[in-house]
Design a protein around this motif. Structure first.
Motif, PDB file in Angstrom:
ATOM      1  N   MET A   1      26.687  34.435  38.714  1.00 44.37           N
ATOM      2  CA  MET A   1      28.127  34.258  38.707  1.00 44.37           C
ATOM      3  C   MET A   1      28.722  35.220  39.729  1.00 44.37           C
ATOM      4  O   MET A   1      28.295  36.363  39.802  1.00 44.37           O
ATOM      5  CB  MET A   1      28.708  34.592  37.339  1.00 44.37           C
ATOM      6  CG  MET A   1      28.294  33.679  36.232  1.00 44.37           C
ATOM      7  SD  MET A   1      29.120  34.176  34.698  1.00 44.37           S
ATOM      8  CE  MET A   1      28.389  33.032  33.588  1.00 44.37           C
ATOM      9  N   ALA A   2      29.676  34.735  40.485  1.00 41.65           N
ATOM     10  CA  ALA A   2      30.275  35.572  41.522  1.00 41.65           C
ATOM     11  C   ALA A   2      31.752  35.274  41.661  1.00 41.65           C
ATOM     12  O   ALA A   2      32.201  34.159  41.409  1.00 41.65           O
ATOM     13  CB  ALA A   2      29.577  35.346  42.847  1.00 41.65           C
ATOM     14  N   MET A   3      32.481  36.295  42.042  1.00 45.08           N
ATOM     15  CA  MET A   3      33.875  36.114  42.420  1.00 45.08           C
ATOM     16  C   MET A   3      33.879  36.002  43.941  1.00 45.08           C
ATOM     17  O   MET A   3      33.562  36.952  44.638  1.00 45.08           O
ATOM     18  CB  MET A   3      34.724  37.289  41.938  1.00 45.08           C
ATOM     19  CG  MET A   3      34.822  37.340  40.431  1.00 45.08           C
ATOM     20  SD  MET A   3      35.728  38.754  39.810  1.00 45.08           S
ATOM     21  CE  MET A   3      37.346  38.432  40.441  1.00 45.08           C
ATOM     22  N   SER A   4      34.217  34.839  44.422  1.00 43.61           N
ATOM     23  CA  SER A   4      34.142  34.569  45.843  1.00 43.61           C
ATOM     24  C   SER A   4      35.479  34.885  46.495  1.00 43.61           C
ATOM     25  O   SER A   4      36.513  34.687  45.877  1.00 43.61           O
ATOM     26  CB  SER A   4      33.771  33.103  46.035  1.00 43.61           C
ATOM     27  OG  SER A   4      33.560  32.819  47.367  1.00 43.61           O
ATOM     28  N   PRO A   5      35.564  35.365  47.678  1.00 41.44           N
ATOM     29  CA  PRO A   5      34.521  35.636  48.658  1.00 41.44           C
ATOM     30  C   PRO A   5      34.061  37.093  48.683  1.00 41.44           C
ATOM     31  O   PRO A   5      33.060  37.401  49.309  1.00 41.44           O
ATOM     32  CB  PRO A   5      35.199  35.286  49.978  1.00 41.44           C
ATOM     33  CG  PRO A   5      36.620  35.676  49.768  1.00 41.44           C
ATOM     34  CD  PRO A   5      36.885  35.402  48.304  1.00 41.44           C
ATOM     35  N   SER A   6      34.758  38.001  48.013  1.00 39.10           N
ATOM     36  CA  SER A   6      34.444  39.414  48.214  1.00 39.10           C
ATOM     37  C   SER A   6      33.583  40.031  47.119  1.00 39.10           C
ATOM     38  O   SER A   6      33.092  41.128  47.278  1.00 39.10           O
ATOM     39  CB  SER A   6      35.741  40.209  48.335  1.00 39.10           C
ATOM     40  OG  SER A   6      36.513  40.063  47.161  1.00 39.10           O
ATOM     41  N   PHE A  39      36.421  37.272  23.496  1.00 37.97           N
ATOM     42  CA  PHE A  39      35.367  38.222  23.805  1.00 37.97           C
ATOM     43  C   PHE A  39      35.250  39.226  22.668  1.00 37.97           C
ATOM     44  O   PHE A  39      36.258  39.629  22.084  1.00 37.97           O
ATOM     45  CB  PHE A  39      35.681  38.975  25.105  1.00 37.97           C
ATOM     46  CG  PHE A  39      35.694  38.103  26.326  1.00 37.97           C
ATOM     47  CD1 PHE A  39      34.541  37.891  27.056  1.00 37.97           C
ATOM     48  CD2 PHE A  39      36.861  37.490  26.750  1.00 37.97           C
ATOM     49  CE1 PHE A  39      34.549  37.093  28.176  1.00 37.97           C
ATOM     50  CE2 PHE A  39      36.888  36.687  27.870  1.00 37.97           C
ATOM     51  CZ  PHE A  39      35.723  36.482  28.587  1.00 37.97           C
ATOM     52  N   SER A  40      34.018  39.652  22.365  1.00 41.84           N
ATOM     53  CA  SER A  40      33.840  40.684  21.349  1.00 41.84           C
ATOM     54  C   SER A  40      34.366  42.008  21.898  1.00 41.84           C
ATOM     55  O   SER A  40      34.516  42.189  23.107  1.00 41.84           O
ATOM     56  CB  SER A  40      32.367  40.802  20.953  1.00 41.84           C
ATOM     57  OG  SER A  40      31.603  41.243  22.050  1.00 41.84           O
ATOM     58  N   GLU A  54      35.500  40.132  33.308  1.00 38.22           N
ATOM     59  CA  GLU A  54      36.428  39.653  34.335  1.00 38.22           C
ATOM     60  C   GLU A  54      35.853  38.460  35.094  1.00 38.22           C
ATOM     61  O   GLU A  54      36.552  37.474  35.341  1.00 38.22           O
ATOM     62  CB  GLU A  54      36.766  40.785  35.311  1.00 38.22           C
ATOM     63  CG  GLU A  54      37.774  40.401  36.358  1.00 38.22           C
ATOM     64  CD  GLU A  54      39.119  39.964  35.795  1.00 38.22           C
ATOM     65  OE1 GLU A  54      39.765  39.102  36.439  1.00 38.22           O
ATOM     66  OE2 GLU A  54      39.527  40.460  34.724  1.00 38.22           O
ATOM     67  N   ILE A  55      34.574  38.500  35.432  1.00 39.32           N
ATOM     68  CA  ILE A  55      33.948  37.383  36.151  1.00 39.32           C
ATOM     69  C   ILE A  55      33.929  36.136  35.268  1.00 39.32           C
ATOM     70  O   ILE A  55      34.251  35.029  35.715  1.00 39.32           O
ATOM     71  CB  ILE A  55      32.526  37.762  36.614  1.00 39.32           C
ATOM     72  CG1 ILE A  55      32.611  38.821  37.709  1.00 39.32           C
ATOM     73  CG2 ILE A  55      31.774  36.541  37.126  1.00 39.32           C
ATOM     74  CD1 ILE A  55      31.272  39.387  38.132  1.00 39.32           C
ATOM     75  N   ILE A  56      33.568  36.300  33.993  1.00 36.31           N
ATOM     76  CA  ILE A  56      33.534  35.155  33.071  1.00 36.31           C
ATOM     77  C   ILE A  56      34.932  34.575  32.901  1.00 36.31           C
ATOM     78  O   ILE A  56      35.113  33.357  32.865  1.00 36.31           O
ATOM     79  CB  ILE A  56      32.932  35.585  31.719  1.00 36.31           C
ATOM     80  CG1 ILE A  56      31.428  35.834  31.884  1.00 36.31           C
ATOM     81  CG2 ILE A  56      33.175  34.533  30.652  1.00 36.31           C
ATOM     82  CD1 ILE A  56      30.774  36.487  30.682  1.00 36.31           C
ATOM     83  N   THR A  57      35.944  35.444  32.804  1.00 31.49           N
ATOM     84  CA  THR A  57      37.330  34.973  32.676  1.00 31.49           C
ATOM     85  C   THR A  57      37.746  34.172  33.906  1.00 31.49           C
ATOM     86  O   THR A  57      38.391  33.120  33.782  1.00 31.49           O
ATOM     87  CB  THR A  57      38.286  36.165  32.478  1.00 31.49           C
ATOM     88  OG1 THR A  57      37.860  36.905  31.342  1.00 31.49           O
ATOM     89  CG2 THR A  57      39.709  35.703  32.273  1.00 31.49           C
ATOM     90  N   GLN A  58      37.371  34.642  35.090  1.00 31.83           N
ATOM     91  CA  GLN A  58      37.720  33.927  36.316  1.00 31.83           C
ATOM     92  C   GLN A  58      37.014  32.570  36.393  1.00 31.83           C
ATOM     93  O   GLN A  58      37.579  31.606  36.890  1.00 31.83           O
ATOM     94  CB  GLN A  58      37.333  34.770  37.545  1.00 31.83           C
ATOM     95  CG  GLN A  58      38.133  36.021  37.717  1.00 31.83           C
ATOM     96  CD  GLN A  58      39.567  35.746  38.106  1.00 31.83           C
ATOM     97  OE1 GLN A  58      39.850  34.822  38.864  1.00 31.83           O
ATOM     98  NE2 GLN A  58      40.474  36.542  37.576  1.00 31.83           N
ATOM     99  N   PHE A  79      32.362  34.597  23.546  1.00 28.41           N
ATOM    100  CA  PHE A  79      31.371  35.417  24.231  1.00 28.41           C
ATOM    101  C   PHE A  79      31.197  36.700  23.430  1.00 28.41           C
ATOM    102  O   PHE A  79      32.169  37.422  23.194  1.00 28.41           O
ATOM    103  CB  PHE A  79      31.835  35.760  25.651  1.00 28.41           C
ATOM    104  CG  PHE A  79      31.999  34.563  26.533  1.00 28.41           C
ATOM    105  CD1 PHE A  79      30.929  34.059  27.247  1.00 28.41           C
ATOM    106  CD2 PHE A  79      33.223  33.933  26.652  1.00 28.41           C
ATOM    107  CE1 PHE A  79      31.073  32.954  28.059  1.00 28.41           C
ATOM    108  CE2 PHE A  79      33.380  32.828  27.468  1.00 28.41           C
ATOM    109  CZ  PHE A  79      32.299  32.337  28.173  1.00 28.41           C
ATOM    110  N   SER A  80      29.963  36.972  23.005  1.00 32.81           N
ATOM    111  CA  SER A  80      29.715  38.187  22.231  1.00 32.81           C
ATOM    112  C   SER A  80      28.455  38.867  22.753  1.00 32.81           C
ATOM    113  O   SER A  80      27.554  38.222  23.291  1.00 32.81           O
ATOM    114  CB  SER A  80      29.582  37.867  20.749  1.00 32.81           C
ATOM    115  OG  SER A  80      28.632  36.867  20.546  1.00 32.81           O
TER     116      SER A  80
END
Length: 191
Positions: A1-6, A39-40, A54-58, A79-80
């Motif tokens: 999982m990535a936040m693109s582009p940075s 989220f737990s 933060e990545i999962i939320t995005q 998500f726990s």
């Protein structure tokens, strides 16, 4: 999982995948409806879990005014964190059919959650500073790759075979050194 582009980005091993068909789950939710992400409380304890949250939320969050998204929520993504793994569950928000379509704010006790699946487990391996690469911010010290696990299992099996071969040779050497004397009654019934 990535936040693109940075970036940042996280590399996971996906374990324990169970599909809806496999588990015979009865729930269902509407296509295009927005999920509620929960989220737990463990996600707020350490920086690595905060980055993953933060990545999962995005990734899993739907923008509020997205043109194909419905304006309501009818399912929950949970998500726990258990044993340094992220466990994912998907639940439908269900209201009894004999009630009206809309439930009052005080009527939350009438709602129930029904698991609709799929469910899986994410084992974090590394967190990188960039998108799909860059400096390593975190590396899981307890991670063992599936290839290493398979290799260890093969070595165990190979050791088992080697023990059998050694036992056979020991038995042959023992039999040769301790030969039996011929039995005087061996040919008694051969007539």
């Amino acid at each position: 999982m990535a936040m693109s582009p940075s970036g940042p980005s996280v590399k996971f091993l996906v374990n324990a995948i169970h599909t809806m068909e496999e588990l015979k789950l009865t729930g269902n939710h509407l296509k295009g409806s927005r999920p509620i992400l929960t989220f737990s409380s463990n996600f707020d304890n350490e920086p690595r879990w905060m980055i993953m949250k933060e990545i999962i939320t995005q990734i899993f969050g739907t923008p509020k005014d997205h043109r194909k998204a419905k304006p309501f929520h009818d399912h929950v993504f949970v998500f726990s964190i258990v044993d340094d793994h992220i466990w994912f569950r998907n639940y439908q928000i269900s209201v009894p059919h004999n009630e009206t379509d809309k439930v009052d704010r005080g009527g939350l006790d009438k709602m129930t959650l029904i698991e609709v699946g799929p469910r899986f487990c994410l084992n974090p391996i590394k967190i990188f500073g960039g998108s799909f690469g860059g400096p390593t911010l975190y590396e899981n010290p307890f991670y063992i790759s599936p290839n290493q696990i398979r290799s260890l299992e093969k070595k165990k099996k190979a050791g088992k075979y080697a023990k059998k071969v050694k036992a056979k040779t020991r038995r042959k050497v023992h039999e040769m050194s301790n030969t039996l004397e011929p039995d005087e009654f061996a040919d008694l019934w051969k007539e």
